[in-house]
Each structure stands twice: as structure tokens, then as C-alpha cells.
Design an enzyme around this catalytic site. Sequence first.
Site, PDB file in Angstrom:
ATOM      1  N   GLU A   1     134.320 109.116 -26.358  1.00 29.35           N
ATOM      2  CA  GLU A   1     133.971 107.815 -25.819  1.00 29.35           C
ATOM      3  C   GLU A   1     133.843 107.840 -24.300  1.00 29.35           C
ATOM      4  OE1 GLU A   1     137.944 105.431 -26.298  1.00 29.35           O
ATOM      5  OE2 GLU A   1     137.682 106.923 -27.849  1.00 29.35           O
TER       6      GLU A   1
ATOM      7  N   CYS B   1     142.326 105.047 -22.980  1.00 26.42           N
ATOM      8  CA  CYS B   1     142.061 106.408 -23.374  1.00 26.42           C
ATOM      9  C   CYS B   1     142.154 106.694 -24.872  1.00 26.42           C
ATOM     10  CB  CYS B   1     143.153 107.204 -22.685  1.00 26.42           C
ATOM     11  SG  CYS B   1     142.569 108.643 -21.947  1.00 26.42           S
TER      12      CYS B   1
HETATM   13  N1  SAH Z   1     143.772 114.565 -18.789  1.00 23.49           N
HETATM   14  C1  SAH Z   1     143.447 113.937 -17.551  1.00 23.49           C
HETATM   15  C2  SAH Z   1     142.384 112.870 -17.648  1.00 23.49           C
HETATM   16  C3  SAH Z   1     142.401 111.938 -18.831  1.00 23.49           C
HETATM   17  S1  SAH Z   1     143.635 110.664 -18.911  1.00 23.49           S
HETATM   18  C4  SAH Z   1     144.688 113.401 -16.890  1.00 23.49           C
HETATM   19  O1  SAH Z   1     145.764 113.516 -17.475  1.00 23.49           O
HETATM   20  O2  SAH Z   1     144.617 112.934 -15.762  1.00 23.49           O
HETATM   21  C5  SAH Z   1     143.215 109.530 -17.663  1.00 23.49           C
HETATM   22  C6  SAH Z   1     144.384 108.682 -17.206  1.00 23.49           C
HETATM   23  O3  SAH Z   1     144.707 107.642 -18.164  1.00 23.49           O
HETATM   24  C7  SAH Z   1     145.645 109.500 -17.045  1.00 23.49           C
HETATM   25  O4  SAH Z   1     146.308 109.160 -15.859  1.00 23.49           O
HETATM   26  C8  SAH Z   1     146.434 109.083 -18.271  1.00 23.49           C
HETATM   27  O5  SAH Z   1     147.771 109.377 -18.090  1.00 23.49           O
HETATM   28  C9  SAH Z   1     146.083 107.608 -18.372  1.00 23.49           C
HETATM   29  N2  SAH Z   1     146.406 106.962 -19.652  1.00 23.49           N
HETATM   30  C10 SAH Z   1     146.489 107.521 -20.871  1.00 23.49           C
HETATM   31  N3  SAH Z   1     146.838 106.612 -21.797  1.00 23.49           N
HETATM   32  C11 SAH Z   1     146.964 105.428 -21.155  1.00 23.49           C
HETATM   33  C12 SAH Z   1     147.309 104.100 -21.572  1.00 23.49           C
HETATM   34  N4  SAH Z   1     147.560 103.830 -22.842  1.00 23.49           N
HETATM   35  N5  SAH Z   1     147.364 103.133 -20.627  1.00 23.49           N
HETATM   36  C13 SAH Z   1     147.069 103.418 -19.341  1.00 23.49           C
HETATM   37  N6  SAH Z   1     146.734 104.634 -18.888  1.00 23.49           N
HETATM   38  C14 SAH Z   1     146.691 105.635 -19.784  1.00 23.49           C
END
Ligand code: SAH
Length: 340
Positions: A88, A329
Site C-alpha cells: 500500500e 502502516c
Molecule cells: N521500517 C521503517 C519504515 C516503515 S515504518 C522504519 O521503521 O522506520 C514508518 C513509521 O511508522 C515508523 O516510525 C514506524 O515505527 C511507524 N508506525 C508503525 N506502526 C504505527 C502505528 N500503528 N501508528 C503510528 N506509527 C506507526
Amino acid sequence: MHIYSQSLEDLENYFLNINQKKYKAVQVYDWLYKKFVTSFDEMTNIKKEIILKLKEDFLFDAPKIIKIQKGKDVCKYLFKFQDNECVEAVVMFHDYGTSLCLSTQVGCNMNCAFCESGRRKKVRNLSPAEMVSQILLVQQNLNKRLSHVVLMGIGEPFDNYDNVMKFIKIINNDHGLALGARHITVSTCGIIPKIKEFTRQNLQVNLAISLHAPNDEIRNKIMRINKVYPLKELIKVIKEYIKVTNRRVTFEYILLKNINDSEKCAYELANLLRGLNCYVNLIPYNETSHIEFKRTEEKNILKFYDILKKEKIAVTIRREFGTEIASACGQLRSNYEEEV
Ligand code: SAH
């Protein structure tokens, strides 16, 4: 090989190898990224025999958009690739432009406890072409140029380093999509060897680090990667990154109720980051139906923010996009898979 996976340099070498002039690469790029054609046959200034050769040597198919969800200032897309795998991407409309948050892998192996994407293990990396296609299809759908790209969708960009770097090169090229390096952000959970490699590239691309904890004890509990690359070493390589590139780093910090949101955590975070050219982006947690974590209450978010401010750490609270359409995400795909 897919045509969208070719850097301009790759294409120039390709044409030289088949005894053609290398400027043909710019012509092809022009068709792909300025005129947005979707087949080789539309490249009318290129000779028939070369078109035939290109068709033989390169793929030119695109993933399909299989679902679009529109919110107030956000639009979310689900793409399906040839092998039926889905990822997505989310568009956010800001006053300063339109940004796309795109995916870099099918699934993710980082296994962060709070993240929906990690519920499914990595199936495979996306190719540069599959990342480029997300941009092109969204632009076509919106009939609008994207101004910013962030690699914060499904996947860990630095676990797909080579493809991600090639992708950046392609979209950054003036003959390509000409997206300025400062308008591109790579986000990582902290894969140290790749941060070092990225530092050596000395690009103007923005680097964001998913920090989410002020110490190893908490970080080990919510981010498995921390057991391999602990905080002290992470901060050390980031210092080096800042020194070499002279760029400001963003630290993302999701506030999780009773896990990492205490006043003590805020002070500890301030101490950890003091003196670094950085800013902290506080992220209100997007609750998902599958995971236990809860969002920190508004007043505690503000308290955390105030402490960092008082401690002279640059800080913002992320504006929320798309909670109403489950745009955290990995959520769109998760929900889709439950429907089908
Ligand atoms: N793997 C990379 C990029 C993808 S995640 C990373 O870890 O940076 C992108 C961002 O969204 C990351 O900071 C992650 O921790 C955050 N994220 C994941 N799930 C989330 C949620 N449910 N609510 C808010 N942010 C979230």
C-alpha cells in the site's frame, strides 16, 4: 529487467552496448518520466528496430491499483503486483505540497511489536520499478504531481538497500521524475551498517530514525532490532552521519501509553539527543485492532512535548492523517486480506 528499474546511467550503458548513441537513454527517460507513456510503441522518435530490441530486453508492465480509500486530506492505495502480492501507499495533501508514503517490501522482518506491517514476515523486496510504479500510478490517478516521497510504508528500506538506492537515483534524476533529494525521506528502524553506507553516499536525502524509546530496556521490548544494534551504537553512527552530511536527522517517536510516554522518558530522551542536530517527531499511536498497545492521551502527549521543548530539543507533534481510514502502516492490506 523492468524499464523502470533502469537508472539513466544503466540505460546509457545499455545503448552503448548495442552500438547506439547514449543520448537515446535521455529520449527514453523523457517518454517515461515527462510524457508518461505506458508502452514502447508510443516512443515515436525512436527507430522501429530499437523499439523491437527494447521490447525484447525490458518489461514494461505496471502493478494494478485494486483499492482506493479517500479521506479528508489523505488518499490510500492498494497495489497488486504480477505475482499477486499487495502493498500500500498513502498520499497526504499538505499546504506545502503532496507527499506519498510508499512501501519498499512485501511484508517486513523487523518485527516491531506495535507495527501492523510486521505481522506478516517479509515475502520479498520490491524492485526499483515497483517503487517507481507506485509514484507514477498515484500521479496518474490524481492527475497531479507529487512533491515529496517518504519511504515509510510497508517494509524496512535499509533491508532492501540496493533497490532503494537505485530507486532514489531514478526519481532524483533531472531527466527522470526530478524529485529533489531534500524532498525524499528514508526512514529506518536503525540498521547500523546500512546507515554507515548511506553516510558514505553523502546525499541530501533526509534520514529519519524510528527511535520510539529513550533507553535499551524499553527499546529492546518493542523493537527487536535493538538487540542487534543497541542505542549507544545507533547514536554514534548518527553523529557520524550528521558530521559528514551536515544534515539534520529526524527521530520518530511513537507515544505508547504506559510504555514510553512517562515524564522520566521525556527527560531521558532529551539527555540522549542533547547536542545532536536533530528534531523529534512525536507520533500519536494509530491503534490497530490486532495489537494491544494503546495511544497516549492528548494531555500526556502535550506534557511530553513540553518537556522536550523546555529541554531545548526541537520537537513537533505529527499531524494526524488518515486515522479514520485505518491508514497506519500495513492496515489497508491487513483489512483487505480479512475481507477476501
Ligand atoms: N521500517 C521503517 C519504515 C516503515 S515504518 C522504519 O521503521 O522506520 C514508518 C513509521 O511508522 C515508523 O516510525 C514506524 O515505527 C511507524 N508506525 C508503525 N506502526 C504505527 C502505528 N500503528 N501508528 C503510528 N506509527 C506507526
